[in-house]
Design an enzyme around this catalytic site. Structure first.
Site, short mmCIF file in Angstrom:
data_model
loop_
_atom_site.label_atom_id
_atom_site.label_comp_id
_atom_site.label_asym_id
_atom_site.label_seq_id
_atom_site.Cartn_x
_atom_site.Cartn_y
_atom_site.Cartn_z
N ASN A 255 36.69 15.30 -47.85
CA ASN A 255 36.12 13.89 -48.12
C ASN A 255 37.49 13.20 -49.31
OD1 ASN A 255 35.33 16.56 -49.85
ND2 ASN A 255 34.84 14.45 -51.00
N ARG A 256 38.28 14.33 -48.76
CA ARG A 256 39.31 14.07 -49.67
C ARG A 256 41.20 14.82 -49.64
NH1 ARG A 256 40.48 16.55 -54.46
NH2 ARG A 256 38.88 18.52 -54.93
N ILE B 294 43.84 16.81 -48.54
CA ILE B 294 43.89 17.82 -46.88
C ILE B 294 42.69 17.81 -46.14
CG2 ILE B 294 44.95 20.11 -45.57
CD1 ILE B 294 45.95 20.88 -48.21
N ARG C 79 30.74 18.09 -51.84
CA ARG C 79 29.88 18.35 -52.86
C ARG C 79 29.44 17.77 -53.83
NH1 ARG C 79 32.78 23.40 -57.05
NH2 ARG C 79 33.19 21.19 -57.14
N GLY D 74 37.72 23.58 -51.15
CA GLY D 74 37.86 24.75 -52.44
C GLY D 74 38.56 24.31 -53.96
N TYR E 61 41.51 32.54 -57.76
CA TYR E 61 42.33 31.85 -56.40
C TYR E 61 44.11 32.23 -55.52
CZ TYR E 61 43.97 27.29 -53.83
OH TYR E 61 44.99 25.98 -52.98
#
Length: 239
Positions: A11-12, A14, A34, A82, A145
């Site tokens: 949705n945004r 990358i 999400r 992520g 991460y």
């Protein structure tokens, strides 16, 4: 031939660039998001937006059923969703660590496992996991991460060996610093410090990450599997 494609976290940033690229190539694309509302442009592009938190197995199953009803079994999966919870090790809580690993690594396991059912039946499929240069280089304050993104490499190579005989490829794209809302929020001093480490001297455009994914999802990449493709301006070379 139009394929059923799923881009998690599409949705945004990358993920959205990847979804646009594959939809522009004629594929039937679905994305998960999400929270909040998906961008209005998705509907105009014919992209199906499905609300799904990949840390919840039941939501993952519901999302796949919705996508399968609309587009058929997923033939191309791009696992992009992520999160980050940056903190120095001694200040990092158990929850900071486990929540990042559960989304970035275990969440990827969930969506790959579910997609593989249909791919195994059809004896073909493309899986692309979005890792990070941080997973190869390491980064102070990002032990959680980096661990999750490094884990994707071992996961992908195991899947490549396990599913390769069925015509399914699994590869990793490892972006470097990309011009997104997150990096635009950095101070000029922080941005200059990052640029000093990148041989090409600039941030990536999200579309450049999408181009690598589009190639790996194509027929031209049919003999590439278990590969890690850096798209990082040379930042991580040698790793």
């Amino acid at each position: 031939m139009s394929r059923s494609v799923l881009v998690t976290g599409g949705n945004r940033g990358i993920g959205l660039a990847i979804a646009r690229s594959l939809a522009g190539a004629g594929d039937q694309v679905a994305v998960t998001y999400r929270s909040g509302e998906p961008p209005a442009e998705l509907a105009g592009l014919g992209i199906l937006a499905v609300k799904c938190d990949i840390t919840d197995p039941e939501q993952v199953e519901r999302a796949y059923k919705e996508i399968e009803e609309a587009h058929g079994p997923v033939q191309v999966l791009v696992a992009n969703a992520g999160v980050t919870r940056d903190q120095l090790l001694l200040r990092m809580s158990e929850e900071d660590f486990t929540s990042v690993v559960d989304t970035n690594l275990t969440g990827t396991f969930r969506v790959v496992k579910r997609a593989s059912r249909g791919m195994l039946r059809s004896r073909t499929g493309r899986i692309v996991l979005i890792s990070s240069v941080v997973g190869l280089l390491g980064s102070a304050g990002q032990a959680n991460y980096a661990a999750s993104k490094a884990g994707l490499v071992g996961f992908a190579r195991s899947i490549a060996r396990e599913l390769g005989s069925r015509g399914i490829t699994c590869n990793v794209v490892a972006p470097g610093f990309v011009d997104t809302d997150m990096t635009r929020a950095l101070s000029d001093e922080q941005r200059d410090a990052i640029m000093g480490q990148v041989p090409l001297g600039r941030y990536a455009d999200a579309g450049e990450i999408a181009s690598a994914v589009r190639f790996l999802a194509s027929d031209e990449a049919a003999y590439i599997t278990g590969a890690v493709i850096p798209v990082d301006g040379g930042l991580g070379m040698g790793h």
